[in-house]
Design a protein around this motif. Structure first.
Motif, PDB file in Angstrom:
ATOM      1  N   THR A  75      51.763 -25.436  26.831  1.00  0.00           N
ATOM      2  CA  THR A  75      52.399 -26.680  26.391  1.00  0.00           C
ATOM      3  C   THR A  75      53.898 -26.453  26.219  1.00  0.00           C
ATOM      4  O   THR A  75      54.366 -25.322  26.067  1.00  0.00           O
ATOM      5  CB  THR A  75      51.820 -27.169  25.055  1.00  0.00           C
ATOM      6  OG1 THR A  75      52.255 -26.283  23.995  1.00  0.00           O
ATOM      7  CG2 THR A  75      50.305 -27.204  25.071  1.00  0.00           C
ATOM      8  N   ILE A  76      54.645 -27.554  26.223  1.00  0.00           N
ATOM      9  CA  ILE A  76      56.076 -27.492  25.895  1.00  0.00           C
ATOM     10  C   ILE A  76      56.381 -28.458  24.750  1.00  0.00           C
ATOM     11  O   ILE A  76      57.530 -28.837  24.531  1.00  0.00           O
ATOM     12  CB  ILE A  76      56.962 -27.804  27.123  1.00  0.00           C
ATOM     13  CG1 ILE A  76      56.545 -29.113  27.799  1.00  0.00           C
ATOM     14  CG2 ILE A  76      56.926 -26.640  28.108  1.00  0.00           C
ATOM     15  CD1 ILE A  76      57.480 -29.556  28.921  1.00  0.00           C
ATOM     16  N   CYS A  77      55.329 -28.825  24.032  1.00  0.00           N
ATOM     17  CA  CYS A  77      55.445 -29.793  22.929  1.00  0.00           C
ATOM     18  C   CYS A  77      54.646 -29.282  21.746  1.00  0.00           C
ATOM     19  O   CYS A  77      53.437 -29.060  21.860  1.00  0.00           O
ATOM     20  CB  CYS A  77      54.927 -31.163  23.377  1.00  0.00           C
ATOM     21  SG  CYS A  77      54.750 -32.372  22.051  1.00  0.00           S
ATOM     22  N   SER A  78      55.295 -29.102  20.611  1.00  0.00           N
ATOM     23  CA  SER A  78      54.610 -28.608  19.419  1.00  0.00           C
ATOM     24  C   SER A  78      53.497 -29.543  18.973  1.00  0.00           C
ATOM     25  O   SER A  78      52.455 -29.097  18.484  1.00  0.00           O
ATOM     26  CB  SER A  78      55.610 -28.432  18.269  1.00  0.00           C
ATOM     27  OG  SER A  78      56.559 -27.450  18.578  1.00  0.00           O
ATOM     28  N   THR A  79      53.718 -30.846  19.120  1.00  0.00           N
ATOM     29  CA  THR A  79      52.695 -31.800  18.714  1.00  0.00           C
ATOM     30  C   THR A  79      51.457 -31.659  19.594  1.00  0.00           C
ATOM     31  O   THR A  79      50.324 -31.618  19.103  1.00  0.00           O
ATOM     32  CB  THR A  79      53.242 -33.234  18.781  1.00  0.00           C
ATOM     33  OG1 THR A  79      54.391 -33.336  17.924  1.00  0.00           O
ATOM     34  CG2 THR A  79      52.207 -34.243  18.321  1.00  0.00           C
ATOM     35  N   CYS A  80      51.658 -31.555  20.901  1.00  0.00           N
ATOM     36  CA  CYS A  80      50.537 -31.315  21.812  1.00  0.00           C
ATOM     37  C   CYS A  80      49.845 -30.002  21.459  1.00  0.00           C
ATOM     38  O   CYS A  80      48.615 -29.912  21.462  1.00  0.00           O
ATOM     39  CB  CYS A  80      51.014 -31.269  23.258  1.00  0.00           C
ATOM     40  SG  CYS A  80      51.674 -32.830  23.886  1.00  0.00           S
ATOM     41  N   GLN A  81      50.639 -28.982  21.156  1.00  0.00           N
ATOM     42  CA  GLN A  81      50.082 -27.681  20.784  1.00  0.00           C
ATOM     43  C   GLN A  81      49.188 -27.812  19.566  1.00  0.00           C
ATOM     44  O   GLN A  81      48.069 -27.299  19.537  1.00  0.00           O
ATOM     45  CB  GLN A  81      51.214 -26.701  20.481  1.00  0.00           C
ATOM     46  CG  GLN A  81      50.761 -25.322  20.016  1.00  0.00           C
ATOM     47  CD  GLN A  81      50.058 -24.540  21.093  1.00  0.00           C
ATOM     48  OE1 GLN A  81      50.533 -24.484  22.216  1.00  0.00           O
ATOM     49  NE2 GLN A  81      48.923 -23.928  20.766  1.00  0.00           N
ATOM     50  N   GLY A  82      49.673 -28.494  18.554  1.00  0.00           N
ATOM     51  CA  GLY A  82      48.909 -28.634  17.321  1.00  0.00           C
ATOM     52  C   GLY A  82      47.615 -29.392  17.512  1.00  0.00           C
ATOM     53  O   GLY A  82      46.553 -28.991  17.011  1.00  0.00           O
ATOM     54  N   VAL A  83      47.679 -30.512  18.241  1.00  0.00           N
ATOM     55  CA  VAL A  83      46.487 -31.331  18.438  1.00  0.00           C
ATOM     56  C   VAL A  83      45.460 -30.600  19.295  1.00  0.00           C
ATOM     57  O   VAL A  83      44.270 -30.525  18.954  1.00  0.00           O
ATOM     58  CB  VAL A  83      46.856 -32.685  19.078  1.00  0.00           C
ATOM     59  CG1 VAL A  83      45.599 -33.486  19.407  1.00  0.00           C
ATOM     60  CG2 VAL A  83      47.749 -33.494  18.140  1.00  0.00           C
ATOM     61  N   LEU A  84      45.894 -30.048  20.424  1.00  0.00           N
ATOM     62  CA  LEU A  84      44.972 -29.337  21.310  1.00  0.00           C
ATOM     63  C   LEU A  84      44.367 -28.118  20.620  1.00  0.00           C
ATOM     64  O   LEU A  84      43.175 -27.831  20.778  1.00  0.00           O
ATOM     65  CB  LEU A  84      45.694 -28.915  22.586  1.00  0.00           C
ATOM     66  CG  LEU A  84      45.940 -30.027  23.608  1.00  0.00           C
ATOM     67  CD1 LEU A  84      47.014 -29.622  24.610  1.00  0.00           C
ATOM     68  CD2 LEU A  84      44.646 -30.377  24.346  1.00  0.00           C
ATOM     69  N   SER A  85      45.164 -27.399  19.849  1.00  0.00           N
ATOM     70  CA  SER A  85      44.655 -26.226  19.134  1.00  0.00           C
ATOM     71  C   SER A  85      43.625 -26.620  18.089  1.00  0.00           C
ATOM     72  O   SER A  85      42.604 -25.940  17.913  1.00  0.00           O
ATOM     73  CB  SER A  85      45.804 -25.470  18.460  1.00  0.00           C
ATOM     74  OG  SER A  85      46.666 -24.896  19.411  1.00  0.00           O
ATOM     75  N   SER A  86      43.883 -27.703  17.373  1.00  0.00           N
ATOM     76  CA  SER A  86      42.949 -28.152  16.337  1.00  0.00           C
ATOM     77  C   SER A  86      41.621 -28.591  16.932  1.00  0.00           C
ATOM     78  O   SER A  86      40.547 -28.262  16.406  1.00  0.00           O
ATOM     79  CB  SER A  86      43.575 -29.289  15.528  1.00  0.00           C
ATOM     80  OG  SER A  86      44.669 -28.821  14.767  1.00  0.00           O
ATOM     81  N   VAL A  87      41.690 -29.346  18.034  1.00  0.00           N
ATOM     82  CA  VAL A  87      40.446 -29.769  18.700  1.00  0.00           C
ATOM     83  C   VAL A  87      39.712 -28.551  19.254  1.00  0.00           C
ATOM     84  O   VAL A  87      38.490 -28.418  19.098  1.00  0.00           O
ATOM     85  CB  VAL A  87      40.748 -30.783  19.820  1.00  0.00           C
ATOM     86  CG1 VAL A  87      39.487 -31.048  20.652  1.00  0.00           C
ATOM     87  CG2 VAL A  87      41.266 -32.093  19.229  1.00  0.00           C
TER      88      VAL A  87
END
Length: 294
Positions: A75-87
């Protein structure tokens, strides 16, 4: 190194300079980007609050797409990183939840086995590409610049889902990278706090004051610019900075760089190539402190 590249929505919309600069730095870093062009939006955390099953299915589909390529998801987006990691963390620890996702995404021809690793570019620089490879790609030292890191929320919290308990050093990667590129990291309290973007639509004044105060704190500590791994933070810190200055009734005028833009500048790319001339807050003052000839 082949990666399943997930650019996210914002880098293709409100912050196209992020996508362009991420592509520009791939070759110097030895990255082969296999872009997931049909992957859906993560929902940015908001969707998960309203419809968790739909959020699981959409993000599970993205994780399955990466798994099918046999590569880590970058990812290049922290928000995407956080959501994908949590799921991803949730699916790994709940087989019934994973089964529900697979029953949904099966119609798209995918099945998720739970093996995808989700890694932000910032993490990959140190954990996969390596310190030496990054240093070797530097053609233009950023000596003379004082740079304040701005992590934001989603790349630091929740710690368990993001692997920070196993790798606490991830909390310092931005500072280490800034120093590696020849600049001076600026220490300030706001580096790990929320930028205020999530509340922009329902409490605009509070959101803007949060963003403005973080930038002003960094400015007071001598920062020439802030760098962030999150384009949503960038939207608030850069795009809304003039309004934040009006709310706080103080001049700000501090440029905000995307992480790949900072890397690209150090790797010898021209500022125009990185679209550093397309920001709301001009970057010219910071660039004047860097020797642009390579």
């Amino acid at each position: 190194m082949k990666v399943a590249f997930y650019p996210g929505c914002v880098s293709k919309g409100a912050c196209p300079e992020l996508y362009v600069s991420a592509k520009a730095i791939a070759k110097p870093l030895g990255l082969e980007l296999e872009e997931l062009t049909e992957a859906p939006c993560t929902g940015a955390g908001v969707l998960g609050e309203q419809n968790p099953d739909l959020a699981d299915s959409l993000n599970g589909l993205t994780l399955a797409m990466a798994e099918s390529k046999g590569a880590d998801l970058m990812t290049i987006c922290s928000t995407c990183q956080g959501v994908l990691s949590s799921v991803n963390h949730g699916l790994a620890n709940d087989q019934s939840r994973l089964a529900k996702v697979n029953s949904t995404i099966g119609d798209q021809g995918f099945r998720y086995g739970g093996h995808t690793k989700v890694k932000h570019l910032l993490w990959m620089l140190f954990e996969d590409i390596g310190f030496e490879r990054v240093a070797a790609a530097v053609k233009r030292k950023l000596t003379g610049l004082k740079i304040a890191p701005f992590y934001g929320c989603y790349i630091l919290r929740p710690a368990e889902a993001l692997g920070l308990r196993e790798r606490p050093e991830r909390k310092t990667y931005l500072e280490r990278l800034i120093a590696l590129l020849g600049a001076e990291p600026v220490e300030y309290r706001g580096a790990t706090k929320c930028c205020g973007f999530p509340m922009l639509t329902f409490n605009r004044e509070k959101s803007l004051s949060m963003a403005g105060n973080h930038i002003l704190e960094a400015k007071d500590k001598g920062a020439d610019l802030l760098v962030t791994p999150c384009p949503l933070c960038h939207l608030n810190l850069d795009g809304q900075q003039p309004d934040a200055a009006r709310v706080l009734q103080k001049p700000i005028g501090v440029p905000i760089f995307h992480l790949p833009q900072l890397l690209g500048l150090a790797f010898g790319c021209e500022p125009e190539e990185l679209r550093l001339n397309h920001h709301v807050v001009p970057t010219k003052g910071a660039l004047e402190k860097v020797e642009l000839k390579v």
